[in-house]
Design a protein around this motif. Structure first.
Motif, short mmCIF file in Angstrom:
data_model
loop_
_atom_site.label_atom_id
_atom_site.label_comp_id
_atom_site.label_asym_id
_atom_site.label_seq_id
_atom_site.Cartn_x
_atom_site.Cartn_y
_atom_site.Cartn_z
N GLN A 238 0.83 -1.20 0.00
CA GLN A 238 0.00 0.00 0.00
C GLN A 238 0.87 1.25 0.00
O GLN A 238 1.88 1.31 0.71
CB GLN A 238 -0.89 -0.02 1.24
CG GLN A 238 -1.80 1.18 1.38
CD GLN A 238 -2.62 1.13 2.65
OE1 GLN A 238 -3.49 0.28 2.80
NE2 GLN A 238 -2.31 2.01 3.58
N LEU B 118 -10.36 -2.58 -6.32
CA LEU B 118 -9.23 -1.89 -6.92
C LEU B 118 -9.07 -2.38 -8.36
O LEU B 118 -9.59 -3.45 -8.72
CB LEU B 118 -7.95 -2.20 -6.13
CG LEU B 118 -7.99 -1.85 -4.63
CD1 LEU B 118 -6.73 -2.34 -3.95
CD2 LEU B 118 -8.17 -0.37 -4.40
N MET C 251 -10.07 -6.17 -8.71
CA MET C 251 -9.68 -7.03 -7.59
C MET C 251 -10.30 -6.49 -6.31
O MET C 251 -10.59 -5.30 -6.20
CB MET C 251 -8.16 -7.05 -7.47
CG MET C 251 -7.51 -7.61 -8.73
SD MET C 251 -5.76 -7.87 -8.59
CE MET C 251 -5.16 -6.23 -8.83
N GLN C 252 -10.49 -7.40 -5.37
CA GLN C 252 -11.13 -6.98 -4.12
C GLN C 252 -10.23 -7.32 -2.93
O GLN C 252 -9.64 -8.41 -2.89
CB GLN C 252 -12.49 -7.65 -3.97
CG GLN C 252 -13.28 -7.03 -2.84
CD GLN C 252 -14.67 -7.60 -2.72
OE1 GLN C 252 -14.90 -8.72 -3.16
NE2 GLN C 252 -15.56 -6.86 -2.11
N ILE C 253 -10.18 -6.41 -1.99
CA ILE C 253 -9.33 -6.62 -0.80
C ILE C 253 -10.01 -7.60 0.15
O ILE C 253 -11.17 -7.41 0.51
CB ILE C 253 -9.09 -5.29 -0.06
CG1 ILE C 253 -8.41 -4.29 -1.01
CG2 ILE C 253 -8.28 -5.50 1.22
CD1 ILE C 253 -8.23 -2.91 -0.42
N TYR C 254 -9.26 -8.65 0.53
CA TYR C 254 -9.83 -9.56 1.52
C TYR C 254 -8.99 -9.64 2.79
O TYR C 254 -9.41 -10.24 3.78
CB TYR C 254 -10.06 -10.95 0.92
CG TYR C 254 -8.80 -11.72 0.58
CD1 TYR C 254 -8.30 -11.69 -0.70
CD2 TYR C 254 -8.15 -12.47 1.55
CE1 TYR C 254 -7.15 -12.39 -1.02
CE2 TYR C 254 -7.00 -13.18 1.24
CZ TYR C 254 -6.50 -13.13 -0.05
OH TYR C 254 -5.37 -13.81 -0.36
N SER D 205 -3.95 -7.91 0.70
CA SER D 205 -4.21 -9.12 -0.12
C SER D 205 -5.46 -8.89 -0.97
O SER D 205 -6.51 -8.48 -0.46
CB SER D 205 -4.45 -10.33 0.77
OG SER D 205 -3.36 -10.48 1.64
N LEU D 206 -5.32 -9.17 -2.25
CA LEU D 206 -6.44 -8.95 -3.18
C LEU D 206 -6.82 -10.24 -3.86
O LEU D 206 -5.97 -11.08 -4.13
CB LEU D 206 -6.03 -7.95 -4.27
CG LEU D 206 -5.39 -6.63 -3.89
CD1 LEU D 206 -5.03 -5.87 -5.16
CD2 LEU D 206 -6.38 -5.82 -3.08
N LYS D 207 -8.12 -10.32 -4.16
CA LYS D 207 -8.57 -11.45 -4.96
C LYS D 207 -8.97 -10.93 -6.33
O LYS D 207 -9.85 -10.06 -6.42
CB LYS D 207 -9.76 -12.13 -4.29
CG LYS D 207 -10.23 -13.34 -5.02
CD LYS D 207 -11.26 -14.09 -4.22
CE LYS D 207 -11.81 -15.24 -5.03
NZ LYS D 207 -10.81 -16.16 -5.54
N ILE E 96 -1.61 -0.25 -8.89
CA ILE E 96 -3.01 -0.52 -8.49
C ILE E 96 -3.69 0.82 -8.20
O ILE E 96 -3.12 1.70 -7.55
CB ILE E 96 -3.04 -1.38 -7.20
CG1 ILE E 96 -2.23 -2.66 -7.39
CG2 ILE E 96 -4.47 -1.70 -6.79
CD1 ILE E 96 -2.80 -3.66 -8.34
N ARG F 1 -7.59 2.89 -7.26
CA ARG F 1 -8.95 2.73 -6.73
C ARG F 1 -9.90 2.64 -7.92
O ARG F 1 -9.67 3.26 -8.96
CB ARG F 1 -9.34 3.94 -5.88
CG ARG F 1 -8.81 3.87 -4.47
CD ARG F 1 -9.66 4.74 -3.54
NE ARG F 1 -9.46 4.32 -2.18
CZ ARG F 1 -8.64 4.94 -1.32
NH1 ARG F 1 -7.97 6.00 -1.68
NH2 ARG F 1 -8.52 4.48 -0.09
N SER G 196 -17.44 0.06 -2.59
CA SER G 196 -16.04 -0.34 -2.58
C SER G 196 -15.54 -0.04 -1.17
O SER G 196 -15.34 1.13 -0.82
CB SER G 196 -15.29 0.48 -3.63
OG SER G 196 -13.92 0.20 -3.53
#
Lengths: 511, 413
Positions: free
Chosen positions: A22, A34, A45-48, A89-91, A114, A116, A139
Motif C-alpha cells: 500500500q 481496486l 480485484m477486491q481486498i480480503y 491481499s487482493l482477490k 493498483i 482505486r 467499494s
C-alpha cells in the motif's frame, strides 16, 4: 501518464491472492475494489485481508517500540515510510476488455500499479430487461454511483436468500427490493409479514409507492380503512394445507382424510361437531378437536360452531384464497400481516396462499400458459421455521417443495434468516442468489460461503465486518460477487414523486 | 330491499313480473306496517327508465307516501348517472323518496349528513354504487370517524360487493373491503349482490344483502328462481331479520337431453317429459343439453314454445348453452411447443419450395438454416462480427449442401 489514484503496487502472490504494497498515506479498507490496467484491459480485484510489512527485523521493531513507550525517546527509523508499510491481499475477481468481461484466467503483471476503482470502470454493468434493483456498488465503505440490477425474472424464480444478524438492515433491504419491484410488472409478490412492517401502517411503507393503489393489496386481521380483512372460510381449507406445518400422527391424518373424503368442504366443521364416529377412535377425534381449537380457534357450541377469532369463519372469506392467487398472477404485491397470529397459524396462512399459487402455476404449466403470467415470489421471514432441517425431517411442507421445484413453475422464495446454517445444504444451494449482510457467527458465514454461486472463500472476514446496510450479492446471474450498499428506504421518498391526478369522489351528493 | 332493476327485462312478461314483484313487496311492507323502507341501489335498471316503468314505480311510492312510510334510497351501478340527472332525483323532488347520500366537504374529508327517520329516530347514511367500483374514491376520503362517533342508532346503506363476503361464484367481481364502511352501525343494508345473505365480521354486525327482488337475467332465473327482501325489526336492543321471498309466477326448469336426436324426436321427447306436468302461469326455461344432430336451426323452438304455452306457461325461455353442435369439431390435444409448431408449418409448406439438388430433407434443412439465422448475439461479440459470423456460418452450411452453385460468394460476403 495517468496517476489518478494510485494506491499500491503488486509485490507478490498467486492466483488465490495477489499481495500489494500500500502506498504511504493511503488507507485501504477490507472489501474495497481496486483495478490494475493493461493497455485497454483491466483487472478488478477486491481486498480480503490487510497486514503489516517491514524490512526491519522483528526484534528491532519491538525494541524501538519499547524505547518509545518506556522512555522519552526521539528515536525513529531512517526512511520510515520505505521500511515499514502495509501489505494488502487482493482477490482478482474480473478481467475486463473493451468487448467483454469474464473471470480472470491469468495474473496481472508483476509490479503493476493498483488504483482505486471509479464509476467508469464498472459502466459495463448494464440495466437488464425486467430489472431487479439491489442498491449501489460499494467499494469498502465508499459508495459508487452505479446501480446494481440483475434480471429479476431469473433471480426471483431461482430463489433468493437474505442473511444477516439482527440490526444489519434486512427489513430495509426487503423494503427497498419490493418498493422498486412495484415499478415493474413481471412479478407478483406474496409477503408474509410477521412484524407488519412492509405496508407502512404507521409510517412510510409500500403503501406510499405511486403505484400502490393499483399494485399493493394488504390483508390484515385488523385492516386499515380500504384494506382487506384477513379472513378465511374454513370450507376453503384442505387437509394438505396442514402438511409439515401442523404436527399430526398417522391416526389423526387418517381421521382427517376420512372426513374429507366423506364430507368434502365440511370436513373441519364435521370433525369439530362430531359427537362420536363409529370408524374413528374417540380419543383421536378429541385430540383433533383440541388441535383445531388451537389452530383455527374453532370449537362446538352445542350444535353450532364457535369461532374464537376473526381469522377463520364459516361465512366470510370464501374467496380470499382465490383472490390472493388472482392478485399474484396479475403481478400485484400481496402483503399479509400476520403480526397478531401465532407462529403455527402464521405459517399455515402463508402455506395456504403459497400452495394456492404453486398449484395454479403448475396447472398453467401443464396447459402451456405459464409464460403468459408474471413470475411469483414468496417472501418468508425466519425461513428456518419452514425450511429448517429439523422441520423438513418431520415431513415436507409447501415451502420446501417450492424451494426444490418452484423454479420449474416460476414460483420462487425469498428466504430471510439470521441462521442459514439451519437450512439443509441442498436447499441453500438451490437459492441461486444470496444477499449476505453482516454476519458475526462463523458457522453461519461458512454455510453461506459454501453455498454461494461465486467463490467467496476469502470473504469470511469481510462478511463479518459488513456494517448496517452493506451487503455482498452473489448470484448465478452475476459474473462476480458484488459488494452492495443498500439505500435507506426512507431516502427513496426524497426522489421526485410523479404528479398524481386527484380522483373525484362519486356516489355522494354535494348539494 | 335492493336490486329491483325495474324495467330491466327485454321481454314484456318478465319486465312486468319485475314490476309486480316490487308492487307485491310494497304491499307486504304496508301490511306489515313497516316504519320505513330502504332501497340499497338499482331501484331502476337505468337512470332514465321508460315512462311506463316510472309511472308504475311512482304509483306505488305515492301509496307509501300516503301511508306515511318513508323510502330511503341510494343509487346503484345501473341507475346512477355521473350527471346526477336521474329519475331518483325527480322522485326525490316529488317527495316520493329520500336519498341519503348528501355530503359536506370538511377539510378534504367527506362527511355524510345522513337523514334521521322521524318515526324511529334512526339515522340513515349511504354511499351509492357505481360501475367498476368507482365509489372506492369516495370511501377513500369518507370521514368514517365522524360517522362512528355520531350518537344514536345508525344504518349504513351501500351498493357494492364486499370482498370478504363475496360468494365463490363471484370471486372475480370487483369489490370493496368491509374496512371501507364505518364500524359499529346497527345495520348495514347492502345491494349489488343478487343473492341474499347475512354476514358478521368483527366490528360489522348485521351486514345484509337481500339480493334481487326478482332475477335480472336468465342465469339468475336458473339459480335463484325468484327473489325477496328483508323485514327487519329492532326491539329491546335486538335485531330480528325475516327474509320474505317474492314469487309472482313459479319458475320451472325443463331439462331436455337431446343426445343425437332429430328435430322431430326432440319435440316428441318434450311431449313425453311434460306429459303430466302443470305449467299454469309459470315461467318455463327449456334447458337443452347434449350433442345435436345437425344445425341449431333444425330445432323448431317456436313450435316447442307454443306447445308449452298451450300447457299454460306464461313465458318460455330457452337455454342452449350446453348444446354441442356437430359442426364444431373437437380439437385434439396437439402439443403446441414452438418447435412442434415450426415443424408443422414447414411440413405444410415444404412442397411449395423446390430446393434443387439439396442433399438433405427439406424439414431438417429449413430448421437448421433457421437456427443458424436466428442465433443471438453472444456476450462481448461486436455487432459487425456478429453479422459477419452469421453470414459465414450460413454460407458454410449452404456450401456443405452444395447449394451455392452459380453464386458469387465473394460478392455475397
Amino acid at each position: 501518464m495517468i496517476t489518478l489514484d494510485i494506491v499500491g503496487k503488486i509485490v507478490s502472490g498467486d492466483f488465490s491472492g495477489v499481495i500489494i504494497r500500500q502506498k504511504t498515506g493511503v488507507d485501504l479498507e477490507l472489501g474495497e475494489l481496486l483495478v490494475t490496467r493493461e493497455d485497454n484491459d483491466y483487472f478488478i480485484m477486491q481486498i480480503y485481508d490487510i497486514s503489516y510489512g517491514s524490512q526491519i527485523p522483528e526484534r528491532i521493531r519491538s525494541l524501538a517500540a519499547g524505547l518509545k513507550l518506556e522512555e522519552q525517546s526521539n528515536l525513529s527509523f531512517i526512511d520510515d515510510e520505505i521500511s515499514n508499510f502495509i501489505l494488502v491481499s487482493l482477490k482478482p475477481t474480473l478481467f475486463v476488455t473493451p468487448n467483454r468481461y469474464h473471470l480472470p484466467k491469468r495474473l496481472p503483471k508483476f509490479f503493476s500499479t493498483i488504483e482505486r476503482i471509479t464509476e467508469a470502470d464498472i459502466k459495463f454493468l448494464e440495466k437488464p430487461n425486467q430489472p431487479l434493483y439491489f442498491g449501489k456498488i460499494r467499494s469498502g465503505s465508499r459508495v459508487l454511483d452505479i446501480d446494481v440490477f440483475l434480471k429479476g425474472d431469473d433471480v426471483i424464480t431461482h430463489h433468493v436468500l437474505i442473511s444477516a444478524s439482527t440490526g444489519k438492515g434486512k427489513s430495509n433491504l426487503v423494503k427497498v427490493l419490493t418498493y422498486n419491484l412495484l415499478n415493474e410488472s413481471y412479478a407478483g409478490l406474496l409477503i408474509i409479514d410477521p412484524h407488519d412492517e412492509y405496508y407502512g401502517r404507521t409510517k412510510k411503507g409500500l403503501k406510499n409507492h405511486p403505484n400502490a393503489n393499483n399494485k399493493v393489496i394488504y390483508y390484515s386481521t385488523s385492516p386499515t380503512p380500504g384494506s382487506n380483512t384477513l379472513v378465511l372460510d374454513i370450507k376453503t381449507i384442505k387437509p394438505w394445507h396442514l402438511n409439515g406445518i401442523v404436527s399430526l400422527t398417522e391416526a389423526q391424518l387418517e381421521c382427517i382424510y376420512l372426513f374429507y373424503n366423506r364430507d368434502r368442504e365440511k370436513w373441519i366443521e364435521n370433525i369439530v361437531l362430531a359427537e362420536n364416529d363409529d370408524v374413528v377412535n374417540t380419543q383421536t377425534l378429541a385430540v383433533l378437536k383440541r388441535k383445531f381449537n388451537n389452530i383455527f380457534g374453532i370449537s362446538s357450541d352445542g350444535n353450532a360452531l364457535h369461532f374464537r377469532s376473526g381469522l377463520f369463519s364459516n361465512n366470510s372469506g370464501i374467496t380470499t384464497i382465490q383472490n390472493v392467487i388472482d392478485y399474484l398472477q396479475n403481478g400485484k404485491t400481496v402483503i399479509v400481516d400476520t403480526s397478531k397470529l401465532g407462529g403455527e397459524v402464521e405459517l399455515l396462512i402463508g402455506g395456504i396462499f403459497a400452495e394456492g399459487i404453486f398449484s395454479k402455476y403448475k396447472d398453467l404449466s401443464s396447459k402451456g400458459a405459464l409464460y403468459d403470467k408474471p413470475c411469483v415470489s414468496i417472501i418468508i421471514e425466519e425461513a428456518p421455521r419452514v425450511l429448517g432441517k429439523d422441520v423438513l425431517d418431520k415431513g415436507a411442507n409447501i415451502f420446501g417443495t417450492i424451494a426444490r421445484e418452484g423454479r420449474k413453475f416460476r414460483v420462487g422464495l425469498v428466504a430471510i434468516t439470521q441462521l442459514p446454517s439451519l437450512i439443509p445444504k441442498e436447499i441453500l444451494a438451490n437459492m441461486n442468489t444470496k444477499i449476505i449482510m453482516g454476519t458475526e457467527m462463523s458457522n453461519e458465514r461458512s454455510a453461506l460461503i459454501e453455498s454461494s454461486s461465486q467463490d467467496i472463500s476469502e470473504e469470511s472476514r469481510n462478511i463479518a465486518s459488513l456494517d448496517i446496510g452493506e451487503a455482498l450479492l452473489t448470484s448465478t446471474f452475476s459474473k462476480l460477487a458484488i459488494p452492495l450498499k443498500i439505500p435507506l428506504f426512507e431516502d427513496l421518498f426524497n426522489q421526485k414523486v410523479p404528479y398524481k391526478e386527484k380522483t373525484i369522489p362519486r356516489g355522494v351528493d354535494f348539494d | 330491499m335492493a336490486d329491483l332493476h325495474l324495467g330491466g327485462w327485454r321481454e314484456d312478461t318478465l319486465r312486468e313480473i319485475g314490476i309486480k314483484s316490487f308492487e307485491k313487496a310494497i304491499d307486504i311492507s304496508i301490511e306489515e306496517k313497516v316504519d320505513f323502507i330502504l332501497i340499497s341501489g338499482d331501484l331502476f335498471d337505468s337512470s332514465n327508465p321508460t315512462i311506463d316503468v316510472m309511472a308504475s314505480a311512482a304509483r306505488k311510492l305515492y301509496q307509501l307516501k300516503e301511508k306515511n312510510i318513508e323510502v330511503y334510497v341510494i343509487e346503484g351501478s345501473h341507475d346512477f348517472s355521473p350527471t346526477g340527472r336521474t329519475i331518483l332525483k325527480v322522485f326525490q323532488e316529488a317527495g316520493l323518496l329520500k336519498k341519503v347520500t348528501s355530503v359536506d366537504d370538511v377539510d378534504g374529508k367527506l362527511r355524510l349528513r345522513g337523514i334521521k327517520d322521524s318515526k324511529t329516530g334512526i339515522s340513515i347514511y349511504g354511499v351509492s354504487g357505481i360501475r367498476g367500483s368507482l365509489e372506492k374514491a369516495t370511501y377513500d376520503v369518507l370521514d368514517r370517524a365522524n360517522l362512528e362517533e355520531s350518537e344514536g342508532n345508525k344504518i349504513f346503506m351501500f351498493h357494492s360487493a364486499i370482498q370478504e363476503f363475496k360468494p365463490s361464484s363471484l370471486a372475480h367481481m370487483e369489490a370493496i373491503p368491509i374496512s371501507y364502511l364505518p364500524k359499529s352501525f346497527l345495520y348495514y343494508a347492502g345491494g349489488h349482490i343478487h343473492d341474499n345473505g347475512e354476514f358478521e365480521l368483527d366490528g360489522y354486525k348485521n351486514v345484509v344483502f337481500p339480493g334481487a327482488l326478482f332475477p335480472n337475467n336468465i342465469d339468475e332465473l336458473l339459480i335463484f328462481r325468484g327473489g325477496g327482501f328483508y323485514i327487519v325489526s329492532y326491539e329491546n336492543d335486538k335485531i330480528t331479520k325475516k327474509y320474505v321471498p317474492i314469487k309472482i309466477y313459479p319458475v320451472i326448469i325443463l331439462e331436455i337431453p337431446i343426445d343425437r336426436m332429430t328435430s322431430f324426436s326432440i319435440e316428441e321427447k318434450i311431449k313425453e317429459i311434460t306429459l303430466n306436468k302443470d305449467f299454469t302461469d309459470s315461467i318455463v326455461i327449456t334447458k337443452f343439453k347434449g350433442k345435436l344432430e345437425g344445425n341449431i336451426s333444425s330445432i323448431n323452438f317456436k313450435k316447442i314454445n307454443e306447445y308449452l304455452e298451450k300447457k299454460g306457461a306464461r313465458l318460455v325461455k330457452r337455454d342452449t348453452r350446453e348444446l354441442i353442435l356437430k359442426e364444431y369439431k373437437e380439437v385434439k390435444n396437439i402439443s403446441f411447443t414452438k418447435e412442434k409448431l415450426e415443424e408443422d408449418i414447414i411440413s405444410r409448406h415444404k412442397d411449395q419450395i423446390a430446393i434443387k439438388g439439396c442433399a438433405t430433407d427439406t424439414i431438417p434443412f429449413v430448421k437448421n438454416f433457421m437456427e443458424l439465422l436466428s442465433r443471438e448475439k453472444k456476450e462481448g461479440e461486436k455487432k459487425d462480427d456478429y453479422y459477419t459470423n452469421i453470414l459465414r456460418d450460413s454460407l458454410e452450411y449452404l456450401r456443405k449442401l452444395k447449394l451455392l452453385g452459380g453464386l458469387d460468394e465473394d460478392n455475397l460476403s
